[in-house]
Design a protein around this motif. Structure first.
Motif, PDB file in Angstrom:
ATOM      1  N   ASN A 271      89.438  12.470   9.257  1.00  0.00           N
ATOM      2  CA  ASN A 271      90.812  12.522   8.753  1.00  0.00           C
ATOM      3  C   ASN A 271      91.147  13.998   8.555  1.00  0.00           C
TER       4      ASN A 271
ATOM      5  N   GLY B 240      87.078   5.430   6.114  1.00  0.00           N
ATOM      6  CA  GLY B 240      86.506   4.192   6.653  1.00  0.00           C
ATOM      7  C   GLY B 240      85.792   4.502   7.955  1.00  0.00           C
TER       8      GLY B 240
ATOM      9  N   VAL C 275      83.974   5.473  11.266  1.00  0.00           N
ATOM     10  CA  VAL C 275      82.998   6.510  11.606  1.00  0.00           C
ATOM     11  C   VAL C 275      82.875   7.536  10.477  1.00  0.00           C
TER      12      VAL C 275
ATOM     13  N   THR D  44      90.313   4.984  18.227  1.00  0.00           N
ATOM     14  CA  THR D  44      90.456   3.576  18.635  1.00  0.00           C
ATOM     15  C   THR D  44      90.265   2.580  17.497  1.00  0.00           C
TER      16      THR D  44
HETATM   17  N1  AR6 Z   1      79.361   4.042  14.839  1.00  0.00           N
HETATM   18  C1  AR6 Z   1      80.038   4.034  16.029  1.00  0.00           C
HETATM   19  N2  AR6 Z   1      81.315   3.620  16.149  1.00  0.00           N
HETATM   20  C2  AR6 Z   1      81.937   3.185  15.030  1.00  0.00           C
HETATM   21  C3  AR6 Z   1      81.304   3.166  13.751  1.00  0.00           C
HETATM   22  C4  AR6 Z   1      79.950   3.604  13.686  1.00  0.00           C
HETATM   23  N3  AR6 Z   1      79.271   3.607  12.536  1.00  0.00           N
HETATM   24  N4  AR6 Z   1      82.194   2.698  12.833  1.00  0.00           N
HETATM   25  C5  AR6 Z   1      83.338   2.431  13.512  1.00  0.00           C
HETATM   26  N5  AR6 Z   1      83.185   2.712  14.822  1.00  0.00           N
HETATM   27  P1  AR6 Z   1      87.637   4.928  13.249  1.00  0.00           P
HETATM   28  P2  AR6 Z   1      89.918   6.588  14.140  1.00  0.00           P
HETATM   29  C6  AR6 Z   1      84.164   2.627  15.931  1.00  0.00           C
HETATM   30  O1  AR6 Z   1      88.557   4.042  12.513  1.00  0.00           O
HETATM   31  O2  AR6 Z   1      90.560   5.457  14.824  1.00  0.00           O
HETATM   32  C7  AR6 Z   1      88.839   6.820   9.072  1.00  0.00           C
HETATM   33  O3  AR6 Z   1      89.065   6.096   7.918  1.00  0.00           O
HETATM   34  C8  AR6 Z   1      85.390   1.793  15.680  1.00  0.00           C
HETATM   35  O4  AR6 Z   1      85.147   0.429  16.001  1.00  0.00           O
HETATM   36  O5  AR6 Z   1      86.381   5.365  12.598  1.00  0.00           O
HETATM   37  O6  AR6 Z   1      89.857   7.927  14.835  1.00  0.00           O
HETATM   38  C9  AR6 Z   1      89.099   8.323   8.912  1.00  0.00           C
HETATM   39  O7  AR6 Z   1      88.997   8.693   7.564  1.00  0.00           O
HETATM   40  C10 AR6 Z   1      86.401   2.432  16.616  1.00  0.00           C
HETATM   41  O8  AR6 Z   1      86.262   1.915  17.945  1.00  0.00           O
HETATM   42  O9  AR6 Z   1      88.375   6.301  13.721  1.00  0.00           O
HETATM   43  C11 AR6 Z   1      90.485   8.512   9.476  1.00  0.00           C
HETATM   44  O10 AR6 Z   1      91.472   8.402   8.474  1.00  0.00           O
HETATM   45  C12 AR6 Z   1      86.004   3.904  16.661  1.00  0.00           C
HETATM   46  O11 AR6 Z   1      84.673   3.944  16.128  1.00  0.00           O
HETATM   47  C13 AR6 Z   1      90.651   7.406  10.462  1.00  0.00           C
HETATM   48  O12 AR6 Z   1      89.739   6.388  10.076  1.00  0.00           O
HETATM   49  C14 AR6 Z   1      86.887   4.832  15.829  1.00  0.00           C
HETATM   50  O13 AR6 Z   1      87.292   4.193  14.624  1.00  0.00           O
HETATM   51  C15 AR6 Z   1      90.317   7.802  11.867  1.00  0.00           C
HETATM   52  O14 AR6 Z   1      90.629   6.753  12.748  1.00  0.00           O
END
Ligand code: AR6
Length: 177
Positions: A31, A38, A40, A124
């Motif tokens: 972020n 949340g 990653v 994503t």
């Molecule tokens: N390992 C690999 N992939 C993951 C994991 C993991 N542990 N956890 C989730 N994914 P996101 P964004 C996948 O939401 O869309 C956060 O709250 C997930 O299924 O982590 O860039 C930050 O603080 C998805 O396909 O990142 C930001 O505010 C992908 O990783 C915001 O979310 C990315 O999901 C960033 O959003």
């Protein structure tokens, strides 16, 4: 699966971004404030410990497409590259901003002599970028930059679900130099 482009191996695997022991760096889908969150970001900050947020806070805030680098703290990786992906439908042009995340991450990796890196599918999750479109942007950007990479020889995509892995494998199969 894996595929080679200009001497750089591009891999797709199902797994957890915090469990990539054989990669020198992992990328955080961060972020703007480089805080825990949340998905990653939450997983990376939990595994790294509070020192990561403390180090990263000196570089915040960042803008969509930007990337910064910190050490890995309690992660099994030496470095974390934090980049802010575009929020789909809000930050435009989203394909260019997403491409910039990958370009800037690769640039930072090269500048730090990093030889292996693991990316999640940036934007994503919470940010809503459609998986297939995001995979096309990510791979096209990396493949275009592959000839310029001197240190970086292994680039891994870590996908959370088997469905996301399938999408990435399909797109990677279709990619040409
Ligand atoms: N390992 C690999 N992939 C993951 C994991 C993991 N542990 N956890 C989730 N994914 P996101 P964004 C996948 O939401 O869309 C956060 O709250 C997930 O299924 O982590 O860039 C930050 O603080 C998805 O396909 O990142 C930001 O505010 C992908 O990783 C915001 O979310 C990315 O999901 C960033 O959003």
């Amino acid at each position: 699966m894996e595929k080679e482009f200009s001497g750089v191996t591009l891999e797709c695997r199902q797994g957890d971004i915090v469990n990539q022991k054989d990669c020198e760096a992992v990328v955080n889908a961060a972020n703007a404030q480089l805080e825990t969150g949340g998905g990653v970001a939450g997983a990376i900050h939990r595994a790294a410990g509070p020192g990561l947020a403390k180090e990263a806070s000196t570089m915040a805030p960042i803008k969509p497409g930007e990337a910064v680098i910190t050490t890995g703290h309690n992660l099994p990786n030496e470095y974390v590259i934090h980049c802010l992906g575009p929020v789909y439908g809000r930050d435009k042009p989203e394909d260019e901003l997403l491409a910039r995340c990958y370009r800037n991450s690769l640039k930072l990796a090269e500048e730090n002599g990093i030889t292996s890196i693991a990316f999640p599918a940036i934007s994503t999750g919470v940010f809503g970028y459609p998986m297939e479109e995001a995979a096309k942007v990510a791979f096209a950007t990396i493949i275009k930059q592959a000839t310029t990479l001197k240190h970086l020889k292994k680039i891994r995509f870590v996908l959370h679900s088997s469905k996301d892995l399938e999408v990435h494998e399909k797109i990677l199969t279709e990619m040409r130099e």
